[in-house]
Design an enzyme around this catalytic site. Structure first.
Site, mmCIF file in Angstrom:
data_model
loop_
_atom_site.group_PDB
_atom_site.id
_atom_site.type_symbol
_atom_site.label_atom_id
_atom_site.label_comp_id
_atom_site.label_asym_id
_atom_site.label_seq_id
_atom_site.Cartn_x
_atom_site.Cartn_y
_atom_site.Cartn_z
ATOM 1 N N ASP A 45 0.823 -1.208 0.000
ATOM 2 C CA ASP A 45 0.000 0.000 0.000
ATOM 3 C C ASP A 45 0.859 1.261 0.000
ATOM 4 O OD1 ASP A 45 -2.284 -1.475 -0.070
ATOM 5 O OD2 ASP A 45 -2.758 -1.281 2.061
ATOM 6 N N GLY A 46 2.032 1.195 0.628
ATOM 7 C CA GLY A 46 2.925 2.353 0.613
ATOM 8 C C GLY A 46 3.369 2.722 -0.786
ATOM 9 N N ASN A 125 -5.162 8.449 1.941
ATOM 10 C CA ASN A 125 -5.546 7.794 3.194
ATOM 11 C C ASN A 125 -5.962 8.790 4.270
ATOM 12 O OD1 ASN A 125 -5.475 5.058 2.720
ATOM 13 N ND2 ASN A 125 -3.424 4.734 3.559
ATOM 14 N N GLU A 126 -4.994 9.589 4.740
ATOM 15 C CA GLU A 126 -5.294 10.493 5.839
ATOM 16 C C GLU A 126 -4.252 11.588 5.962
ATOM 17 O OE1 GLU A 126 -2.278 8.011 6.873
ATOM 18 O OE2 GLU A 126 -4.226 7.024 7.160
ATOM 19 N N ASP A 153 -3.033 14.353 21.991
ATOM 20 C CA ASP A 153 -1.941 14.057 21.064
ATOM 21 C C ASP A 153 -2.166 14.649 19.682
ATOM 22 O OD1 ASP A 153 -0.695 12.726 23.070
ATOM 23 O OD2 ASP A 153 -0.922 10.716 22.236
ATOM 24 N N ALA A 188 -5.923 10.432 21.762
ATOM 25 C CA ALA A 188 -5.663 10.572 23.202
ATOM 26 C C ALA A 188 -6.033 11.949 23.736
ATOM 27 C CB ALA A 188 -4.193 10.258 23.496
#
Length: 271
Positions: A45-46, A125-126, A153, A188
């Site tokens: 995927d990378g 992706n993000e 975070d 978090a």
């Protein structure tokens, strides 16, 4: 048909790339590094993320297909031993045949700087937003209205197809990639009487926007898929569904929920 190949660079992927070029030449396919119709990713995927960012300026006309030689290969439709079959499908494909183009939404991130400059990125992706050191303190606005004050975070803002990646490890929902949306998932978060957050992933439809407004004096660590950079001059980060889409070429059916099952539950086999 014009094509280009991007290989992960390991021995197996390099060997498959060489074989692909030879077979493609025998079938009359034309290699073009600048104007391909199809980009073939050989690796994991990378590798496909690298291919996406390399050809992002050409998203309106290029489609991607993946050959899996990595660990998960969530983007890949084809295995290494199916190389000849893929080349044959590409060579024999016709506009009225079974070939199908699927188009999936992307994340758009617009970074507003103290200088007044705006930098726009798109992610397959993000994108993630953290503080380089310590906890991130930021205001979160939804559709230009205050939603929450955040300390923690950071944030992961994912596309539907990216919902199975880092977002999933943070407890976010898996979203079918045809749904035009983005997902904002907290990392978090700290909740006390000063900072109160929803503490749950938020899914926004197209035309809705999320603004992350960091407190002054923070150096941010920002990622766009596999790309990383730091900025200490960010005023606001606006995230939304991109106007552009990524295209994948399907020569055979491979339903999304089958990918999820084989990727995370069972390897396509009954117990």
């Amino acid at each position: 048909m014009k094509y280009e190949v991007l290989s992960r660079g390991d021995a197996l992927s390099g060997e498959l790339a060489d074989r692909f070029h030879r077979l493609a030449g025998e079938r009359g396919l034309i290699r073009s590094a600048t104007e391909p119709d199809v980009v073939v990713s050989i690796g994991g995927d990378g590798t496909l993320l690298e291919a996406f960012h390399l050809f992002r300026p050409s998203l309106g006309r290029v489609a991607f297909v993946g050959i899996h030689t990595g660990h998960l290969g969530f983007f890949a439709d084809w295995q290494a031993d199916e190389l000849e079959q893929l080349v044959a499908c590409m060579a024999d494909s016709k506009p009225d045949g079974e070939t199908r183009i699927v188009r999936y939404p992307l994340v758009s991130m617009e970074i507003h700087l103290q200088s007044g400059e705006r930098i726009v990125h798109e992610a397959l992706n993000e994108v993630t937003v953290r503080r380089r050191e310590g906890t991130l303190v930021a205001r979160v606005d939804l559709n230009d209205q205050l939603f929450e004050m955040f300390r923690g975070d950071g944030f992961c803002i994912s596309s539907p197809i990216g919902s199975t990646a880092y977002n999933k490890s943070l407890g976010g929902a898996i979203i079918h990639p045809t749904l035009e949306s983005i997902q904002i998932t907290e990392m978090a978060s700290i909740n006390n009487r000063v900072f109160r957050t929803l503490g749950s992933p938020i899914i926004l439809p197209k035309h809705h926007v999320c603004d992350i407004v960091p407190n002054p004096g923070q150096t941010l660590a920002i990622t766009v898929d596999h790309l990383h950079f730091h900025r200490d001059d960010v005023v606001r980060i606006r995230c939304k569904v991109s106007d552009g889409k990524v295209s994948f070429i399907r020569y055979r059916p491979f339903p999304f929920w089958q990918r999820v099952r084989e990727g995370f539950i069972q390897n396509g086999k009954e117990e």
